[in-house]
Design a protein around this motif. Structure first.
Motif, mmCIF file in Angstrom:
data_model
loop_
_atom_site.group_PDB
_atom_site.id
_atom_site.type_symbol
_atom_site.label_atom_id
_atom_site.label_comp_id
_atom_site.label_asym_id
_atom_site.label_seq_id
_atom_site.Cartn_x
_atom_site.Cartn_y
_atom_site.Cartn_z
ATOM 1 N N ASP A 109 37.880 -4.431 -132.565
ATOM 2 C CA ASP A 109 39.227 -3.872 -132.476
ATOM 3 C C ASP A 109 39.236 -2.366 -132.242
ATOM 4 O O ASP A 109 40.140 -1.846 -131.591
ATOM 5 C CB ASP A 109 40.007 -4.151 -133.768
ATOM 6 C CG ASP A 109 40.346 -5.622 -133.938
ATOM 7 O OD1 ASP A 109 41.390 -6.043 -133.420
ATOM 8 O OD2 ASP A 109 39.549 -6.326 -134.580
ATOM 9 N N ASN A 164 39.061 -8.168 -126.490
ATOM 10 C CA ASN A 164 39.758 -8.533 -127.725
ATOM 11 C C ASN A 164 41.153 -9.052 -127.400
ATOM 12 O O ASN A 164 42.130 -8.300 -127.353
ATOM 13 C CB ASN A 164 39.834 -7.328 -128.660
ATOM 14 C CG ASN A 164 40.298 -7.715 -130.051
ATOM 15 O OD1 ASN A 164 40.155 -8.857 -130.466
ATOM 16 N ND2 ASN A 164 40.855 -6.757 -130.777
ATOM 17 N N GLU A 165 41.236 -10.343 -127.181
ATOM 18 C CA GLU A 165 42.510 -10.979 -126.842
ATOM 19 C C GLU A 165 43.217 -11.443 -128.118
ATOM 20 O O GLU A 165 42.579 -11.659 -129.152
ATOM 21 C CB GLU A 165 42.257 -12.187 -125.932
ATOM 22 C CG GLU A 165 41.485 -11.863 -124.666
ATOM 23 C CD GLU A 165 42.391 -11.447 -123.525
ATOM 24 O OE1 GLU A 165 43.603 -11.743 -123.613
ATOM 25 O OE2 GLU A 165 41.887 -10.855 -122.565
ATOM 26 N N LYS A 166 44.523 -11.624 -128.028
ATOM 27 C CA LYS A 166 45.273 -12.126 -129.168
ATOM 28 C C LYS A 166 44.908 -13.580 -129.415
ATOM 29 O O LYS A 166 44.964 -14.408 -128.501
ATOM 30 C CB LYS A 166 46.782 -12.008 -128.917
ATOM 31 C CG LYS A 166 47.620 -12.372 -130.137
ATOM 32 C CD LYS A 166 49.096 -12.075 -129.903
ATOM 33 C CE LYS A 166 49.901 -12.369 -131.159
ATOM 34 N NZ LYS A 166 51.339 -12.047 -130.995
ATOM 35 N N ASN A 170 46.890 -17.973 -135.242
ATOM 36 C CA ASN A 170 46.805 -16.737 -136.004
ATOM 37 C C ASN A 170 47.671 -16.826 -137.267
ATOM 38 O O ASN A 170 48.666 -16.121 -137.391
ATOM 39 C CB ASN A 170 47.259 -15.568 -135.126
ATOM 40 C CG ASN A 170 46.991 -14.212 -135.784
ATOM 41 O OD1 ASN A 170 46.084 -14.093 -136.585
ATOM 42 N ND2 ASN A 170 47.789 -13.225 -135.429
ATOM 43 N N SER A 175 46.854 -8.785 -135.993
ATOM 44 C CA SER A 175 47.282 -8.227 -134.713
ATOM 45 C C SER A 175 46.108 -7.511 -134.066
ATOM 46 O O SER A 175 45.624 -6.508 -134.602
ATOM 47 C CB SER A 175 48.439 -7.241 -134.915
ATOM 48 O OG SER A 175 48.836 -6.675 -133.688
ATOM 49 N N PRO A 176 45.586 -8.018 -132.950
ATOM 50 C CA PRO A 176 44.414 -7.392 -132.327
ATOM 51 C C PRO A 176 44.715 -5.985 -131.835
ATOM 52 O O PRO A 176 45.839 -5.651 -131.496
ATOM 53 C CB PRO A 176 44.084 -8.332 -131.166
ATOM 54 C CG PRO A 176 45.388 -8.993 -130.845
ATOM 55 C CD PRO A 176 46.098 -9.139 -132.152
ATOM 56 N N ASP A 177 43.692 -5.174 -131.798
ATOM 57 C CA ASP A 177 43.844 -3.789 -131.389
ATOM 58 C C ASP A 177 42.760 -3.466 -130.372
ATOM 59 O O ASP A 177 41.750 -4.179 -130.256
ATOM 60 C CB ASP A 177 43.725 -2.866 -132.602
ATOM 61 C CG ASP A 177 44.373 -1.505 -132.391
ATOM 62 O OD1 ASP A 177 44.814 -1.216 -131.259
ATOM 63 O OD2 ASP A 177 44.442 -0.724 -133.366
#
Length: 352
Positions: A109, A164-166, A170, A175-177
């Motif tokens: 991330d 780094n995909e969502k 989940n 929340s990906p960064d």
């Protein structure tokens, strides 16, 4: 009101000026964060704080960070130590690959380019061995660590962060960064006497920040910068401390807090913070007595916030002049330059 065409804040996706009020550090929860130089100093502070708020921290350091990682795990956090020499390309490549394996989601991330040293190696102003036929090559270790190491880390982040995909499922609300946090210095902004390598390297980190924040959004990456003043950490040697006698140093906690603010809020992009001693000042930056009522102490200030709104007169005029030249030459000038470019390999050989 007519829109100023020289204002490109929207074009580069720069976020609004920071609200320096309260924020939620829980925004780091679930993120896998690489911290170079993470075994001590600011890096250690970042690792402890972010792990305490639910981040998966990768401590990347040439020094032994295993005891720190174990302490964090005993306290209930998640941390891993990966030995890394930031000046060695393959060492960084291996570290990033190991970080991916240690990540719960197999992604990264954020990357914090924190590893840094003060002037080390040969003195820049005193070349040695110049009486010899072949003087020895100078050792600029500070440049290797503070600049080359940062370039390696940032370059690798440009590969790993966009992966780094969502996640599809989940349930935890993660929340990906895609965040690069550069660690500059007040030496990025002003010269520090005698610390030539350090000043040059930190000016270069500032240049990297200013270049990338205008383009990194294309890959979905946000980039921010911290510029600490002299902070009370082991990085400041006794000689440096002697020069600061009678002055004031900043506190590591203020640096960690500023970094956490930027790390936790994934909407912040293209912003830089200076961290210095905690003081009370008025609206005109005049120092106030510590017992002044109704005025809070301040240790963090935003800097370089208007780069995309306005530039100095020379830069604006020079760029305007170049744009005017391009407009005057039009398509004819474009075509002429294209022909010259294609013919250059032949014409350059004929000139020899």
């Amino acid at each position: 009101m007519a829109k100023d065409r020289n204002n490109v804040v929207e074009a580069v996706r720069q976020s609004p000026p920071l609200d320096m009020g309260p924020y939620d550090p829980a925004g780091v929860s679930g993120k896998t964060i690489i911290i170079t130089g993470g075994a001590s100093g600011f890096g250690e502070g970042f690792a402890r704080n972010w792990a305490a708020h639910g981040a998966n921290v990768i401590i990347a350091d040439i020094s032994n960070g295993q005891p720190l990682a174990e302490e964090i795990r005993k306290a209930g956090g998640t941390a891993h130590y990966v030995r890394c020499d930031v000046t060695n390309w393959q060492s960084q490549v291996d570290m990033f690959r190991e970080a991916v394996k240690l990540s719960p989601r197999g992604t990264i991330d954020a990357v914090v380019c924190n590893a840094g040293i003060t002037d080390s190696g040969n003195s820049f102003t005193d070349p040695v061995g110049m009486d010899k036929e072949e003087p020895p090559k100078p050792v600029f270790k500070t440049i290797d660590v503070n600049l080359i190491g940062v370039m390696y880390s940032t370059h690798l982040a440009m590969h790993w962060l966009p992966l780094n995909e969502k996640p599809k499922n989940n349930p935890g609300g993660y929340s990906p960064d895609r965040h690069i946090l550069l660690i500059g210095s007040v030496a990025s902004l002003v010269p520090i006497p005698l610390l030539v390598q350090y000043g040059a390297s930190k000016h270069a980190v500032l240049g990297l920040f200013r270049s990338l924040r205008a383009t990194s959004f294309v890959k979905g990456i946000r980039i921010n910068l911290l510029c600490p003043y002299f902070i009370d950490t082991p990085l400041i040697p006794p000689a440096g401390r002697s020069l600061l006698l009678g002055g004031a140093m900043g506190k590591p906690n203020d640096v960690v807090d500023a970094g956490t603010r930027l790390m936790a809020d994934s909407t912040i992009h293209g912003r830089a913070l200076v961290i210095g001693p905690s003081v009370k000042i008025d609206d005109e930056w005049k120092l106030l007595p510590e017992d002044t009522p109704d005025i809070d102490n301040v240790a963090v200030w935003e800097v370089l916030g208007s780069d995309f709104i306005e530039v100095d007169a020379f830069t604006r005029r020079f760029v305007s002049m170049l744009n005017a030249v391009e407009r005057v030459r039009g398509w004819y000038g474009w075509g002429y330059d294209l022909v010259r470019m294609l013919a250059y390999p032949v014409t350059s050989r004929l000139r020899r």
